[in-house]
Design a protein around this motif. Structure first.
Motif, PDB file in Angstrom:
ATOM      1  N   ASN A 227       0.577  -1.874  -0.294  1.00 48.32           N
ATOM      2  CA  ASN A 227      -0.060  -0.107  -0.188  1.00 48.32           C
ATOM      3  C   ASN A 227       0.963   1.090  -0.140  1.00 48.32           C
ATOM      4  O   ASN A 227       0.758   2.505   0.345  1.00 48.32           O
ATOM      5  CB  ASN A 227      -0.600  -0.143   1.532  1.00 48.32           C
ATOM      6  N   LYS A 228       2.044   1.275  -0.682  1.00 49.27           N
ATOM      7  CA  LYS A 228       2.879   2.138  -0.680  1.00 49.27           C
ATOM      8  C   LYS A 228       3.154   2.279  -2.431  1.00 49.27           C
ATOM      9  O   LYS A 228       3.955   2.421  -3.016  1.00 49.27           O
ATOM     10  CB  LYS A 228       4.113   2.284   0.045  1.00 49.27           C
ATOM     11  N   PRO A 229       2.006   3.579  -3.053  1.00 51.80           N
ATOM     12  CA  PRO A 229       2.821   3.764  -4.067  1.00 51.80           C
ATOM     13  C   PRO A 229       3.078   4.783  -4.604  1.00 51.80           C
ATOM     14  O   PRO A 229       3.243   5.663  -3.958  1.00 51.80           O
ATOM     15  CB  PRO A 229       0.970   4.039  -4.932  1.00 51.80           C
ATOM     16  N   ILE A 230       4.052   4.876  -5.173  1.00 56.08           N
ATOM     17  CA  ILE A 230       5.155   5.758  -5.879  1.00 56.08           C
ATOM     18  C   ILE A 230       4.483   7.110  -6.495  1.00 56.08           C
ATOM     19  O   ILE A 230       3.867   6.450  -7.417  1.00 56.08           O
ATOM     20  CB  ILE A 230       6.442   5.358  -6.109  1.00 56.08           C
ATOM     21  N   LYS A 231       4.773   8.187  -6.627  1.00 55.61           N
ATOM     22  CA  LYS A 231       4.335   9.229  -7.432  1.00 55.61           C
ATOM     23  C   LYS A 231       5.446   9.032  -8.068  1.00 55.61           C
ATOM     24  O   LYS A 231       5.492   9.386  -9.913  1.00 55.61           O
ATOM     25  CB  LYS A 231       4.132  10.244  -5.894  1.00 55.61           C
ATOM     26  N   ARG A 232       6.617   9.513  -8.226  1.00 55.38           N
ATOM     27  CA  ARG A 232       8.229   9.850  -8.869  1.00 55.38           C
ATOM     28  C   ARG A 232       9.599   9.232  -8.233  1.00 55.38           C
ATOM     29  O   ARG A 232       9.489   9.044  -7.538  1.00 55.38           O
ATOM     30  CB  ARG A 232       7.941  11.054  -9.043  1.00 55.38           C
ATOM     31  N   VAL A 233      10.421   9.426  -9.519  1.00 57.24           N
ATOM     32  CA  VAL A 233      11.790   8.927  -8.591  1.00 57.24           C
ATOM     33  C   VAL A 233      12.295  10.590  -8.985  1.00 57.24           C
ATOM     34  O   VAL A 233      12.153  11.210  -9.482  1.00 57.24           O
ATOM     35  CB  VAL A 233      12.062   8.130  -9.728  1.00 57.24           C
ATOM     36  N   LEU A 234      12.987  10.247  -8.192  1.00 56.08           N
ATOM     37  CA  LEU A 234      13.988  11.842  -7.599  1.00 56.08           C
ATOM     38  C   LEU A 234      15.202  11.792  -8.073  1.00 56.08           C
ATOM     39  O   LEU A 234      16.062  11.111  -7.681  1.00 56.08           O
ATOM     40  CB  LEU A 234      14.208  12.196  -6.141  1.00 56.08           C
ATOM     41  N   LEU A 235      15.551  12.950  -9.045  1.00 57.94           N
ATOM     42  CA  LEU A 235      16.962  12.817  -9.393  1.00 57.94           C
ATOM     43  C   LEU A 235      17.933  13.843  -8.570  1.00 57.94           C
ATOM     44  O   LEU A 235      17.467  14.918  -8.195  1.00 57.94           O
ATOM     45  CB  LEU A 235      17.086  13.285 -10.888  1.00 57.94           C
ATOM     46  N   ASP A 236      18.958  14.124  -8.527  1.00 57.17           N
ATOM     47  CA  ASP A 236      19.739  14.885  -8.247  1.00 57.17           C
ATOM     48  C   ASP A 236      20.088  16.246  -8.804  1.00 57.17           C
ATOM     49  O   ASP A 236      19.614  16.261  -9.873  1.00 57.17           O
ATOM     50  CB  ASP A 236      21.884  14.794  -8.320  1.00 57.17           C
ATOM     51  N   GLU A 237      20.920  17.316  -8.259  1.00 60.87           N
ATOM     52  CA  GLU A 237      20.261  18.971  -8.706  1.00 60.87           C
ATOM     53  C   GLU A 237      20.566  18.951 -10.966  1.00 60.87           C
ATOM     54  O   GLU A 237      20.373  19.631 -11.442  1.00 60.87           O
ATOM     55  CB  GLU A 237      21.031  20.391  -8.277  1.00 60.87           C
ATOM     56  N   ASN A 238      21.468  18.153 -10.700  1.00 59.43           N
ATOM     57  CA  ASN A 238      21.580  18.132 -12.766  1.00 59.43           C
ATOM     58  C   ASN A 238      21.223  16.976 -13.604  1.00 59.43           C
ATOM     59  O   ASN A 238      21.524  16.914 -14.253  1.00 59.43           O
ATOM     60  CB  ASN A 238      23.083  17.203 -12.756  1.00 59.43           C
ATOM     61  N   ASN A 239      20.182  16.304 -12.399  1.00 61.38           N
ATOM     62  CA  ASN A 239      19.154  15.481 -13.428  1.00 61.38           C
ATOM     63  C   ASN A 239      20.316  14.459 -14.364  1.00 61.38           C
ATOM     64  O   ASN A 239      19.534  13.924 -14.810  1.00 61.38           O
ATOM     65  CB  ASN A 239      18.452  16.169 -14.625  1.00 61.38           C
ATOM     66  N   THR A 240      21.144  14.249 -13.704  1.00 66.18           N
ATOM     67  CA  THR A 240      21.683  12.143 -13.940  1.00 66.18           C
ATOM     68  C   THR A 240      21.287  11.500 -12.858  1.00 66.18           C
ATOM     69  O   THR A 240      21.823  10.298 -13.575  1.00 66.18           O
ATOM     70  CB  THR A 240      22.887  13.277 -14.556  1.00 66.18           C
ATOM     71  N   THR A 241      21.518  11.794 -12.214  1.00 67.09           N
ATOM     72  CA  THR A 241      20.923  10.031 -10.873  1.00 67.09           C
ATOM     73  C   THR A 241      20.320  10.551 -10.619  1.00 67.09           C
ATOM     74  O   THR A 241      20.107  11.587  -9.700  1.00 67.09           O
ATOM     75  CB  THR A 241      22.394  10.666 -10.093  1.00 67.09           C
ATOM     76  N   ALA A 242      19.976   9.301 -10.386  1.00 63.31           N
ATOM     77  CA  ALA A 242      18.544   8.800  -9.367  1.00 63.31           C
ATOM     78  C   ALA A 242      18.762   9.252  -8.071  1.00 63.31           C
ATOM     79  O   ALA A 242      20.374   8.409  -7.309  1.00 63.31           O
ATOM     80  CB  ALA A 242      18.038   7.455  -9.196  1.00 63.31           C
ATOM     81  N   LYS A 243      18.279   9.773  -6.896  1.00 62.99           N
ATOM     82  CA  LYS A 243      18.431   9.906  -5.046  1.00 62.99           C
ATOM     83  C   LYS A 243      17.558   9.457  -4.801  1.00 62.99           C
ATOM     84  O   LYS A 243      18.114   9.768  -3.072  1.00 62.99           O
ATOM     85  CB  LYS A 243      19.454  11.273  -5.225  1.00 62.99           C
ATOM     86  N   GLY A 244      16.634   8.637  -4.878  1.00 61.99           N
ATOM     87  CA  GLY A 244      15.439   8.429  -4.374  1.00 61.99           C
ATOM     88  C   GLY A 244      13.845   8.592  -4.822  1.00 61.99           C
ATOM     89  O   GLY A 244      13.970   8.618  -6.264  1.00 61.99           O
ATOM     90  N   ILE A 245      12.976   8.265  -4.034  1.00 62.04           N
ATOM     91  CA  ILE A 245      11.440   8.422  -4.813  1.00 62.04           C
ATOM     92  C   ILE A 245      10.710   9.185  -3.530  1.00 62.04           C
ATOM     93  O   ILE A 245      10.854  10.096  -2.652  1.00 62.04           O
ATOM     94  CB  ILE A 245      10.888   7.121  -4.500  1.00 62.04           C
ATOM     95  N   GLU A 246       9.272   9.267  -4.168  1.00 60.05           N
ATOM     96  CA  GLU A 246       8.671  10.216  -3.694  1.00 60.05           C
ATOM     97  C   GLU A 246       6.994   9.394  -3.304  1.00 60.05           C
ATOM     98  O   GLU A 246       6.726   8.964  -5.252  1.00 60.05           O
ATOM     99  CB  GLU A 246       8.180  11.286  -4.423  1.00 60.05           C
ATOM    100  N   LEU A 247       6.947   8.736  -2.517  1.00 59.83           N
ATOM    101  CA  LEU A 247       5.385   8.624  -2.321  1.00 59.83           C
ATOM    102  C   LEU A 247       4.721   9.342  -2.500  1.00 59.83           C
ATOM    103  O   LEU A 247       4.311  10.606  -2.578  1.00 59.83           O
ATOM    104  CB  LEU A 247       5.363   7.706  -0.739  1.00 59.83           C
ATOM    105  N   ILE A 248       2.823   8.601  -3.091  1.00 60.74           N
ATOM    106  CA  ILE A 248       2.512   9.443  -3.053  1.00 60.74           C
ATOM    107  C   ILE A 248       1.646  10.742  -2.282  1.00 60.74           C
ATOM    108  O   ILE A 248       1.209  11.094  -1.859  1.00 60.74           O
ATOM    109  CB  ILE A 248       0.686   8.636  -3.803  1.00 60.74           C
ATOM    110  N   ASP A 249       2.018   9.696  -0.426  1.00 59.98           N
ATOM    111  CA  ASP A 249       1.559  10.413   0.056  1.00 59.98           C
ATOM    112  C   ASP A 249       3.002  11.640   0.606  1.00 59.98           C
ATOM    113  O   ASP A 249       2.741  11.978   1.818  1.00 59.98           O
ATOM    114  CB  ASP A 249       1.371   9.535   1.421  1.00 59.98           C
ATOM    115  N   GLY A 250       3.351  11.977  -0.498  1.00 59.44           N
ATOM    116  CA  GLY A 250       4.180  12.577   0.005  1.00 59.44           C
ATOM    117  C   GLY A 250       6.137  12.860   0.837  1.00 59.44           C
ATOM    118  O   GLY A 250       7.190  13.706   1.106  1.00 59.44           O
TER     119      GLY A 250
END
Ligand SMILES: Cc1cc2nc3c(=O)[nH]c(=O)nc-3n(C[C@H](O)[C@H](O)[C@H](O)COP(=O)(O)OP(=O)(O)OC[C@H]3O[C@@H](n4cnc5c(N)ncnc54)[C@H](O)[C@@H]3O)c2cc1C
Length: 474
Positions: A227-250
């Protein structure tokens, strides 16, 4: 290392399993409250069922090792029995010569051979779509009789709009000659995967593999959150490396690597600063949905097939599964039988959005119409399950859109999109498991496999061995 994995289906869980096995910190986030994705099993009317037919077959050692490590000896080698319903008749599939000659008028058989030889004399040099590919291989008559209706029912677009890729992946090296040979002598040694006549099946449903993978991950320090839907994958400030995720609940969670098995379209739409050309390409990829209608029938023995392909255009459903014929453990000594009918549609279709009672009514009428159950049989219960984004549609030209997206995603480090809708590939369980294992090896720095190159042909590139019941007994 901390690795976040989006989705608890075969791809996500095989990846998490391997990482946990090697001591890494894994967190799996699953949107639903269920384990196994499209390959899950669940209890229904005191029995156990899957989401439609789920045979397991692989020649990849690492995929079979994953299966055996989790399932051990708790599986059955099922002798496949399937038939095709066409023109009010049931044809054995793989085809058997006597059965074909009994069901098809002689003049039709001659017509099939005539068109086949005509096609051989004047083949299409570079078949671009499904229709051309199949016609080239089997002749026009056989294409029209056996391929056209079913394929168009499944995909909802004309065979001439489906990329030849799909035929090449699914039908592979099967030809009319091979089909006829198999009809006479059988598919010895399961040479043709399309015709494979025996497969492994966990005694308590295909989803058992993934339920046990979750137990293993938990026992080895990992976490699987439902029950933990992911909203989006977060990238670093250069948009070149994945650094984590944001869940729908924020909630925000950071990691060294992110493995995504969520739909590729949604993954890319959620990324920051996506180039216009990539956004344009992603808007052109689309999926086909499935509606499963489960029927509980008040009889024990209806027919012996595991599943049937329903080619006839005068009914809407395309496949029927009989779970009683997979493993005796599924039925749990109940007197009734559960069948599952598949209807395919797009997101905007009336059948997907309309009143569920109508689908249920259609399913009930059609199951009698194809004479699969006797008029005396009663339907005790019905249940509907909708599977969104079930099939990535290989419309002609999809590959160039996918290439645009893949080229862009390859510029982002520590992000691993894998899986069926995750990588927009027509995966079976084994392909998704293989992607999960290879992604884990890449993350651990053991390999640098280009995961985008893994497809349904992979097993033909590497010499493996198919599963043998004796393997578990050594
Ligand atoms: C009717 C039917 C018949 C099939 N028959 C066979 C068969 O005979 N043999 C075979 O091997 N395979 C078969 N398959 C295919 C098999 O089910 C898939 O190949 C397999 O499940 C794909 O695994 P996956 O992990 O790539 O994707 P999935 O199983 O789709 O798993 C993805 C997971 O990600 C989760 N998710 C999605 N979005 C998010 C988000 N935003 N946040 C968090 N989680 C998210 C989903 O809920 C899901 O649990 C069949 C499938 C269907 C539907």
């Amino acid at each position: 290392m901390k690795i976040i994995i989006i989705g608890a289906g075969p791809a996500g869980l095989s990846c998490a399993f391997h990482l946990a096995k090697h001591g890494h910190n894994v967190e799996v986030y699953e949107a639903s409250n269920l384990i196994g994705g499209m390959a899950r099993s669940f209890d229904l009317w005191n029995q156990r069922v899957d989401l439609g037919p789920h045979r397991f077959f692989s020649k990849q050692k690492e995929v079979n090792d994953f299966f055996i490590e989790l399932i051990k000896d708790d599986y059955t080698l099922v002798k496949r029995q399937t038939r095709i319903f066409y023109n009010n008749r049931y044809f054995d599939y793989p085809l058997k010569l006597g059965n074909v000659l009994k069901n098809l008028p002689f003049v039709t058989v001659i017509g099939i051979l005539w068109h086949y030889f005509l096609q051989r004399l004047k083949p299409i040099k570079e078949p671009k779509n499904f229709e051309e590919w199949v016609t080239n291989r089997f002749g026009k008559k056989l294409f029209e009789l056996f391929f056209k209706n079913y394929t168009e029912k499944l995909w909802g677009i004309k065979c001439s709009q489906i990329d030849a890729d799909w035929a090449a992946q699914r039908i592979k090296n099967l030809s009319l000659f091979e089909a006829v040979k198999t009809a006479i002598v059988g598919n010895r040694g399961n040479k043709h995967k399309t015709l494979i006549d025996e497969f492994a099946y966990p005694n308590h449903g295909t989803g058992t593999i993934y339920e046990r993978a979750v137990d293993y991950i938990h026992a080895n320090g990992g976490n699987v959150f439902l029950n933990k839907p992911i909203k989006r994958v977060l990238l670093d400030e250069n948009n070149t490396t994945a650094k984590g995720i944001e869940l729908i609940d924020g909630t925000i969670c950071y990691a060294d690597s992110v493995v995504s098995t969520m739909p590729l379209t949604l993954l890319v739409k959620g990324l920051q600063a996506v180039p216009d050309a990539v956004s344009d390409a992603i808007s052109k990829l689309y999926f086909r949905n499935t509606i499963l209608v489960y029927l509980e029938i008040n009889q024990e023995f209806l027919f012996t097939d595991n599943w049937l392909y329903i080619h006839s255009p005068n009914v809407k459903h395309g496949r029927v599964t009989n779970f009683r014929n997979w493993s005796p453990h599924l039925n749990k000594d109940q007197k009734s039988t559960i069948l599952c009918m598949e209807f395919w549609c797009f997101e905007n279709d009336e059948i997907w959005n309309g009143d569920e009672n109508n689908i249920s009514k259609t399913a009930q009428e059609e199951i009698y119409k194809i004479n699969l159950i006797p008029p005396s049989a009663q339907i005790l219960n019905t249940k509907i399950i909708k599977i969104p984004k079930c099939y990535p549609v290989y419309e002609t030209g999809y590959q160039s859109n996918l290439n645009e997206i893949v080229t862009y995603l390859k510029t982002i480090k520590s992000l691993y999109p894998i899986g069926r809708y995750g990588a927009f590939k027509y995966n079976n369980q084994d392909h998704s498991i293989l992607m999960g294992i290879l992604a884990a090896n890449n993350i651990m720095g053991k390999t640098e496999t280009d995961l985008w190159l893994i497809n349904t042909d992979t097993e033909y590139h590497e010499k493996g061995k198919s599963m043998n019941k004796n393997d578990t007994l050594r």
